[in-house]
Design an enzyme around this catalytic site. Sequence first.
Site, PDB file in Angstrom:
ATOM      1  N   SER A   1       9.019  -2.539  -5.887  1.00 34.10           N
ATOM      2  CA  SER A   1       8.909  -3.215  -7.188  1.00 34.10           C
ATOM      3  C   SER A   1       9.670  -2.503  -8.295  1.00 34.10           C
ATOM      4  O   SER A   1      10.246  -3.159  -9.170  1.00 34.10           O
ATOM      5  CB  SER A   1       7.442  -3.427  -7.572  1.00 34.10           C
ATOM      6  OG  SER A   1       6.611  -2.462  -7.008  1.00 34.10           O
TER       7      SER A   1
ATOM      8  N   SER B   1      13.228  -1.174  -1.170  1.00 38.12           N
ATOM      9  CA  SER B   1      12.484  -1.992  -0.214  1.00 38.12           C
ATOM     10  C   SER B   1      12.608  -3.472  -0.556  1.00 38.12           C
ATOM     11  O   SER B   1      12.169  -3.921  -1.615  1.00 38.12           O
ATOM     12  CB  SER B   1      11.008  -1.594  -0.215  1.00 38.12           C
ATOM     13  OG  SER B   1      10.261  -2.613   0.419  1.00 38.12           O
TER      14      SER B   1
ATOM     15  N   HIS C   1      11.229  -0.330   8.791  1.00 33.24           N
ATOM     16  CA  HIS C   1       9.874   0.234   8.807  1.00 33.24           C
ATOM     17  C   HIS C   1       8.943  -0.757   9.494  1.00 33.24           C
ATOM     18  O   HIS C   1       8.574  -1.785   8.911  1.00 33.24           O
ATOM     19  CB  HIS C   1       9.448   0.494   7.348  1.00 33.24           C
ATOM     20  CG  HIS C   1       8.043   0.985   7.189  1.00 33.24           C
ATOM     21  ND1 HIS C   1       7.410   1.017   5.962  1.00 33.24           N
ATOM     22  CD2 HIS C   1       7.151   1.472   8.086  1.00 33.24           C
ATOM     23  CE1 HIS C   1       6.184   1.496   6.113  1.00 33.24           C
ATOM     24  NE2 HIS C   1       6.004   1.768   7.399  1.00 33.24           N
TER      25      HIS C   1
ATOM     26  N   HIS D   1      15.678  -0.619   2.834  1.00 31.33           N
ATOM     27  CA  HIS D   1      14.411  -0.453   3.554  1.00 31.33           C
ATOM     28  C   HIS D   1      13.836  -1.836   3.853  1.00 31.33           C
ATOM     29  O   HIS D   1      13.663  -2.665   2.954  1.00 31.33           O
ATOM     30  CB  HIS D   1      13.467   0.347   2.660  1.00 31.33           C
ATOM     31  CG  HIS D   1      12.171   0.736   3.286  1.00 31.33           C
ATOM     32  ND1 HIS D   1      12.020   1.862   4.072  1.00 31.33           N
ATOM     33  CD2 HIS D   1      10.947   0.163   3.216  1.00 31.33           C
ATOM     34  CE1 HIS D   1      10.756   1.965   4.456  1.00 31.33           C
ATOM     35  NE2 HIS D   1      10.085   0.934   3.968  1.00 31.33           N
TER      36      HIS D   1
ATOM     37  N   MET E   1       5.914  -6.541   9.094  1.00 33.25           N
ATOM     38  CA  MET E   1       4.442  -6.496   9.235  1.00 33.25           C
ATOM     39  C   MET E   1       3.988  -7.610  10.167  1.00 33.25           C
ATOM     40  O   MET E   1       4.532  -8.709  10.126  1.00 33.25           O
ATOM     41  CB  MET E   1       3.787  -6.715   7.865  1.00 33.25           C
ATOM     42  CG  MET E   1       4.259  -5.758   6.808  1.00 33.25           C
ATOM     43  SD  MET E   1       3.449  -6.124   5.244  1.00 33.25           S
ATOM     44  CE  MET E   1       4.373  -5.056   4.141  1.00 33.25           C
TER      45      MET E   1
ATOM     46  N   MET F   1       3.478   7.672   3.967  1.00 32.27           N
ATOM     47  CA  MET F   1       3.006   6.536   3.172  1.00 32.27           C
ATOM     48  C   MET F   1       2.220   7.079   1.973  1.00 32.27           C
ATOM     49  O   MET F   1       1.265   7.841   2.154  1.00 32.27           O
ATOM     50  CB  MET F   1       2.088   5.628   3.995  1.00 32.27           C
ATOM     51  CG  MET F   1       2.776   4.813   5.077  1.00 32.27           C
ATOM     52  SD  MET F   1       4.218   3.862   4.551  1.00 32.27           S
ATOM     53  CE  MET F   1       3.526   2.833   3.250  1.00 32.27           C
TER      54      MET F   1
ATOM     55  N   MET G   1       5.516  -1.966  10.642  1.00 35.88           N
ATOM     56  CA  MET G   1       4.058  -1.856  10.496  1.00 35.88           C
ATOM     57  C   MET G   1       3.462  -2.847  11.484  1.00 35.88           C
ATOM     58  O   MET G   1       2.894  -3.875  11.117  1.00 35.88           O
ATOM     59  CB  MET G   1       3.662  -2.192   9.052  1.00 35.88           C
ATOM     60  CG  MET G   1       3.984  -1.059   8.088  1.00 35.88           C
ATOM     61  SD  MET G   1       4.105  -1.602   6.373  1.00 35.88           S
ATOM     62  CE  MET G   1       5.814  -2.088   6.350  1.00 35.88           C
TER      63      MET G   1
ATOM     64  N   ASP H   1       7.085   6.399   0.681  1.00 34.02           N
ATOM     65  CA  ASP H   1       7.072   4.941   0.521  1.00 34.02           C
ATOM     66  C   ASP H   1       5.765   4.490  -0.130  1.00 34.02           C
ATOM     67  O   ASP H   1       4.685   4.683   0.447  1.00 34.02           O
ATOM     68  CB  ASP H   1       7.212   4.319   1.924  1.00 34.02           C
ATOM     69  CG  ASP H   1       7.324   2.813   1.913  1.00 34.02           C
ATOM     70  OD1 ASP H   1       7.375   2.213   0.830  1.00 34.02           O
ATOM     71  OD2 ASP H   1       7.367   2.242   3.022  1.00 34.02           O
ATOM     72  N   GLY H   2       5.890   3.864  -1.315  1.00 34.42           N
ATOM     73  CA  GLY H   2       4.729   3.274  -1.990  1.00 34.42           C
ATOM     74  C   GLY H   2       4.490   3.879  -3.362  1.00 34.42           C
ATOM     75  O   GLY H   2       4.303   5.084  -3.487  1.00 34.42           O
ATOM     76  N   GLY H   3       4.546   3.018  -4.379  1.00 33.89           N
ATOM     77  CA  GLY H   3       4.255   3.480  -5.736  1.00 33.89           C
ATOM     78  C   GLY H   3       5.282   4.444  -6.299  1.00 33.89           C
ATOM     79  O   GLY H   3       4.969   5.231  -7.195  1.00 33.89           O
TER      80      GLY H   3
ATOM     81  N   GLY I   1       1.133  -2.357   3.800  1.00 30.59           N
ATOM     82  CA  GLY I   1       0.833  -3.783   3.865  1.00 30.59           C
ATOM     83  C   GLY I   1       1.250  -4.563   2.627  1.00 30.59           C
ATOM     84  O   GLY I   1       1.497  -5.757   2.711  1.00 30.59           O
ATOM     85  N   PHE I   2       1.332  -3.874   1.502  1.00 30.80           N
ATOM     86  CA  PHE I   2       1.615  -4.589   0.253  1.00 30.80           C
ATOM     87  C   PHE I   2       2.486  -3.732  -0.669  1.00 30.80           C
ATOM     88  O   PHE I   2       2.354  -2.498  -0.688  1.00 30.80           O
ATOM     89  CB  PHE I   2       0.309  -4.924  -0.484  1.00 30.80           C
ATOM     90  CG  PHE I   2      -0.640  -5.722   0.354  1.00 30.80           C
ATOM     91  CD1 PHE I   2      -0.541  -7.105   0.426  1.00 30.80           C
ATOM     92  CD2 PHE I   2      -1.612  -5.081   1.123  1.00 30.80           C
ATOM     93  CE1 PHE I   2      -1.397  -7.840   1.245  1.00 30.80           C
ATOM     94  CE2 PHE I   2      -2.479  -5.807   1.937  1.00 30.80           C
ATOM     95  CZ  PHE I   2      -2.379  -7.194   2.002  1.00 30.80           C
ATOM     96  N   GLY I   3       3.317  -4.417  -1.452  1.00 31.84           N
ATOM     97  CA  GLY I   3       4.080  -3.725  -2.488  1.00 31.84           C
ATOM     98  C   GLY I   3       3.240  -3.616  -3.749  1.00 31.84           C
ATOM     99  O   GLY I   3       2.153  -4.194  -3.853  1.00 31.84           O
ATOM    100  N   GLY I   4       3.736  -2.851  -4.699  1.00 29.41           N
ATOM    101  CA  GLY I   4       3.128  -2.799  -6.031  1.00 29.41           C
ATOM    102  C   GLY I   4       1.778  -2.108  -6.118  1.00 29.41           C
ATOM    103  O   GLY I   4       1.021  -2.358  -7.053  1.00 29.41           O
TER     104      GLY I   4
ATOM    105  N   ASP J   1      10.656  -3.897   5.573  1.00 34.88           N
ATOM    106  CA  ASP J   1       9.249  -3.757   5.960  1.00 34.88           C
ATOM    107  C   ASP J   1       8.816  -4.906   6.856  1.00 34.88           C
ATOM    108  O   ASP J   1       8.651  -6.033   6.396  1.00 34.88           O
ATOM    109  CB  ASP J   1       8.375  -3.758   4.704  1.00 34.88           C
ATOM    110  CG  ASP J   1       8.550  -2.484   3.904  1.00 34.88           C
ATOM    111  OD1 ASP J   1       8.267  -1.408   4.439  1.00 34.88           O
ATOM    112  OD2 ASP J   1       8.979  -2.581   2.733  1.00 34.88           O
TER     113      ASP J   1
HETATM  114  C1  DX5 Z   1       4.267  -1.126   1.864  1.00 38.63           C
HETATM  115  C2  DX5 Z   1       5.726  -1.022   2.201  1.00 38.63           C
HETATM  116  C3  DX5 Z   1       6.579  -0.548   1.104  1.00 38.63           C
HETATM  117  C4  DX5 Z   1       6.554  -1.393  -0.142  1.00 38.63           C
HETATM  118  C5  DX5 Z   1       6.623  -0.457  -1.310  1.00 38.63           C
HETATM  119  O1  DX5 Z   1       3.544  -1.391   2.996  1.00 38.63           O
HETATM  120  O2  DX5 Z   1       5.919  -0.154   3.312  1.00 38.63           O
HETATM  121  O3  DX5 Z   1       7.924  -0.312   1.533  1.00 38.63           O
HETATM  122  O4  DX5 Z   1       7.601  -2.317  -0.247  1.00 38.63           O
HETATM  123  O5  DX5 Z   1       6.445  -1.174  -2.473  1.00 38.63           O
HETATM  124  P1  DX5 Z   1       6.353  -0.501  -3.915  1.00 38.63           P
HETATM  125  O6  DX5 Z   1       7.579   0.364  -4.074  1.00 38.63           O
HETATM  126  O7  DX5 Z   1       6.321  -1.673  -4.819  1.00 38.63           O
HETATM  127  O8  DX5 Z   1       5.089   0.317  -3.926  1.00 38.63           O
HETATM  128 ZN    ZN Z   2       8.025   0.498   3.847  1.00 39.37          ZN
END
Ligand code: DX5
Ligand code: ZN
Length: 215
Positions: free
Chosen positions: A197, A7, A65, A32, A36, A136, A67, A174-176, A141-144, A34
């Site tokens: 991340s 991502s 993706h 990927h 938003m 999800m 959002m 997707d996520g974590g 909305g956020f990475g990490g 994202d």
């Molecule tokens: C979150 C995004 C993800 C995000 C994942 O809303 O859809 O694609 O980049 O980030 P990590 O892999 O850091 O959780």
């Molecule tokens: Zn995503």
Amino acid sequence: MTKVSPSLLAADFLHLDREIEMINRSEADWLHLDVMDGSFVPNISFGFPVLEAVASMCKKPLDVHYMIVGPERYIKQTAKLGAMMMNVHYEACTHLHRTIQEIHDAGMKAGVTLNPALPVSLLEDIICDVDMVLLMSVNPGFGGQKFIENTLKKARQLRQLINVQGSKALIEVDGGVQEHTAPRLVEAGVDVLVAGSHVFKSPTPEQTIHDLKML
Ligand code: DX5
Ligand code: ZN
């Protein structure tokens, strides 16, 4: 073999050219992206000027993706980018079946995305029409963010639904996604790992992508 879709949200935006060169050299299957809108999710990322620049340089298929509210408004523009996959959120589409058809008519693969609170059973009547389900594993909305453990149960339920109905849909999460969660996701039947991340903040991102692919 597991597919990996890094991502770009976690990339160094001051040096996107270098980041995309790394992706091009790597074993990543897709990239990927994202998008938003600050309305469907409480954050704003990037839009078409950035997507177009990335698309002009990236050699990997684009896994977009959305959002955003009303993603059907951007189907033609997304197809024009040359995107391979357009993912829309279940609750962002008033007429999901129509939107999936329009994505296909525009020449792209169609993915439907479920937020953490939405059950897999919502997809019973659409699972044979989609090319992918994006689960999800954090609130979008956020990475990490921290991985939500319940996703593993949902991945197993989704695998079951896909098998029972004979759907060809891939399962993407997707996520974590990182070294502790990725092997368990693959074991639960996930086909595609999105990692932000974990890949872009890694000192050796290409190796990190390789390691995810080997799961
Ligand atoms: C979150 C995004 C993800 C995000 C994942 O809303 O859809 O694609 O980049 O980030 P990590 O892999 O850091 O959780
Ligand atoms: Zn995503």
